[in-house]
Design an enzyme around this catalytic site. Sequence first.
Site, PDB file in Angstrom:
ATOM      1  N   TYR A 116       0.925  -1.256  -0.197  1.00 46.02           N
ATOM      2  CA  TYR A 116      -0.037   0.005  -0.089  1.00 46.02           C
ATOM      3  C   TYR A 116       0.982   1.242   0.167  1.00 46.02           C
ATOM      4  O   TYR A 116       0.532   2.321   0.596  1.00 46.02           O
ATOM      5  CB  TYR A 116      -1.041   0.075   1.134  1.00 46.02           C
ATOM      6  CG  TYR A 116      -1.960  -1.088   1.103  1.00 46.02           C
ATOM      7  CD1 TYR A 116      -2.223  -1.686   0.169  1.00 46.02           C
ATOM      8  CD2 TYR A 116      -2.505  -1.528   2.265  1.00 46.02           C
ATOM      9  CE1 TYR A 116      -3.220  -2.864   0.278  1.00 46.02           C
ATOM     10  CE2 TYR A 116      -3.774  -2.511   2.331  1.00 46.02           C
ATOM     11  CZ  TYR A 116      -3.822  -3.076   1.175  1.00 46.02           C
ATOM     12  OH  TYR A 116      -4.809  -4.189   1.356  1.00 46.02           O
ATOM     13  N   LYS A 154       6.392 -14.209   4.058  1.00 51.11           N
ATOM     14  CA  LYS A 154       6.481 -15.131   2.813  1.00 51.11           C
ATOM     15  C   LYS A 154       7.707 -14.970   2.329  1.00 51.11           C
ATOM     16  O   LYS A 154       8.062 -14.804   1.152  1.00 51.11           O
ATOM     17  CB  LYS A 154       5.418 -14.636   1.848  1.00 51.11           C
ATOM     18  CG  LYS A 154       5.001 -15.585   0.765  1.00 51.11           C
ATOM     19  CD  LYS A 154       4.535 -16.862   1.096  1.00 51.11           C
ATOM     20  CE  LYS A 154       4.305 -17.856   0.042  1.00 51.11           C
ATOM     21  NZ  LYS A 154       3.951 -19.314   0.408  1.00 51.11           N
ATOM     22  N   ASP A 159       0.238 -18.006   3.957  1.00 54.16           N
ATOM     23  CA  ASP A 159      -0.752 -19.041   3.772  1.00 54.16           C
ATOM     24  C   ASP A 159      -1.015 -19.862   4.695  1.00 54.16           C
ATOM     25  O   ASP A 159      -2.166 -20.342   5.013  1.00 54.16           O
ATOM     26  CB  ASP A 159      -0.405 -19.581   2.350  1.00 54.16           C
ATOM     27  CG  ASP A 159       0.952 -20.259   2.325  1.00 54.16           C
ATOM     28  OD1 ASP A 159       2.075 -19.736   3.009  1.00 54.16           O
ATOM     29  OD2 ASP A 159       1.384 -21.029   1.231  1.00 54.16           O
ATOM     30  N   ASP A 206      -3.902  -6.856   6.411  1.00 58.87           N
ATOM     31  CA  ASP A 206      -5.131  -6.588   5.989  1.00 58.87           C
ATOM     32  C   ASP A 206      -6.281  -7.746   5.889  1.00 58.87           C
ATOM     33  O   ASP A 206      -7.301  -7.739   6.341  1.00 58.87           O
ATOM     34  CB  ASP A 206      -5.305  -5.708   4.807  1.00 58.87           C
ATOM     35  CG  ASP A 206      -6.491  -4.865   4.581  1.00 58.87           C
ATOM     36  OD1 ASP A 206      -7.435  -4.952   5.287  1.00 58.87           O
ATOM     37  OD2 ASP A 206      -6.524  -4.086   3.347  1.00 58.87           O
ATOM     38  N   ASP A 234      -9.182  -9.479   8.413  1.00 62.92           N
ATOM     39  CA  ASP A 234     -10.746  -9.711   7.957  1.00 62.92           C
ATOM     40  C   ASP A 234     -11.153 -11.380   8.291  1.00 62.92           C
ATOM     41  O   ASP A 234     -12.056 -11.631   8.474  1.00 62.92           O
ATOM     42  CB  ASP A 234     -10.859  -9.293   6.525  1.00 62.92           C
ATOM     43  CG  ASP A 234     -11.191  -7.836   6.419  1.00 62.92           C
ATOM     44  OD1 ASP A 234     -11.010  -7.072   7.539  1.00 62.92           O
ATOM     45  OD2 ASP A 234     -11.594  -7.309   5.406  1.00 62.92           O
TER      46      ASP A 234
END
Length: 316
Positions: free
Chosen positions: A117, A164, A197, A221, A225
Site C-alpha cells: 500500500y 512469505k 498462507d 489487512d 478480516d
Amino acid sequence: MPKIVLINGDGIGAEVIPAAHQVLAALDLPLEFVYANAGFGTFEKTGNALPDETIELCLSADSALFGATQSPMTKVDGYKSPILQLRRRFDLFANLRPAQREAIDLLIVRENTEGMYSGRERLEDDGETAILERVITRKASERIVRAACEQARSRRSKLTIVHKANVLKETCGLFRRVALDVTAQYPDLQVNELLVDTAAMVLVQDAPRFDVIVTTNLFGDILSDLAAGLTGGLGIAASANVGAGRFGVFEPVHGSAPDIAGQGIADPRAAILSAALMLDHLGYADAATKLRAVTYATPHTGSTTDTVAAILHHLN
C-alpha cells in the site's frame, strides 16, 4: 480534558459514529467532542476528501473516531483516501485489530505505512502492464515488531511473525530478519513464525492458539478480516491506528456499506468497540474494559437505535 474528533465519513458512518458518541457520553468521562468532515461525499462537495480544517482539528485533538470511507473502485482524479492521509500525516504506523469470541482472543498488529500500500503503482506498455512496487524498510519493520512485542507483553506473551520470505526473499526476507533481531531482545516472549498462507489455514483450524500476530500491510489487512469472520463478522471488527505520539485514529473495519446506509439497521458495535480501544489509548482502561465486555455480550438487534439502547441499559 481529552479532545476527540468525530468523523462520520460516508454511508453508515453517519449512523454508527453518532451511536458510539452517545455511548461514550453516557460513561460520564471528562471528554470533549467535536465533529469534522471527511470522505468521498466531502470530496464530491468540496474537491478535498480531507479538508484542511479537519486536519487542524486533529492537530489540536488527542484522538479521532472515524466512521467509514466510500473509496471508488476506479481512479478518480484528485481523490485521496482520507484514512490513508491521516495515517501518513500523523505517522500512525501500527494498525491494531483485535478479534475476540469465546476461546479466541487475538490481536493482529499490522504495519500501516508501506508494503503493497505504499502507493508506488504505474502503467506501462500503453496500459497493458500494471506494476506495483512493494516497499519494505528496516525502520518500519523494526518499529512495528517492537510495538507488537510490547502488545504481547501486556497480553499472554506469545508472538507470531507472519511473512512469505520463502518466495519474497528480499522484501519479506528483510522483514523477517529484522523481526527476529527485534524479538531476540524480548527473551520473555514465546516467539514463532509462519508463512502467511499457513497462518491463514491455522487461523481457521486453531485460532485460539494465537495471541499476537505481527505482519506486513497487505497480509495484515487480509488476515484481520479472516479473524473477524471467525469471531462474528465485520459488525464487531474494531481497529486502532497509532504511532509514537498521543494522537490516534480509531475506526470500525466494516466500511461504508452503502447498500444499507440510511435504513437504521447498521450494527454500531464495531464503532463502539473502536471507541473502547480509544479509551484504552487515552488512559481510561477500566471504562474501556467495561464497555468492551458489555458490547461483546450484547447482540445486534437489527436496529442501530435499539442495539445502542441495549448497550446503554447494561452499562448502567
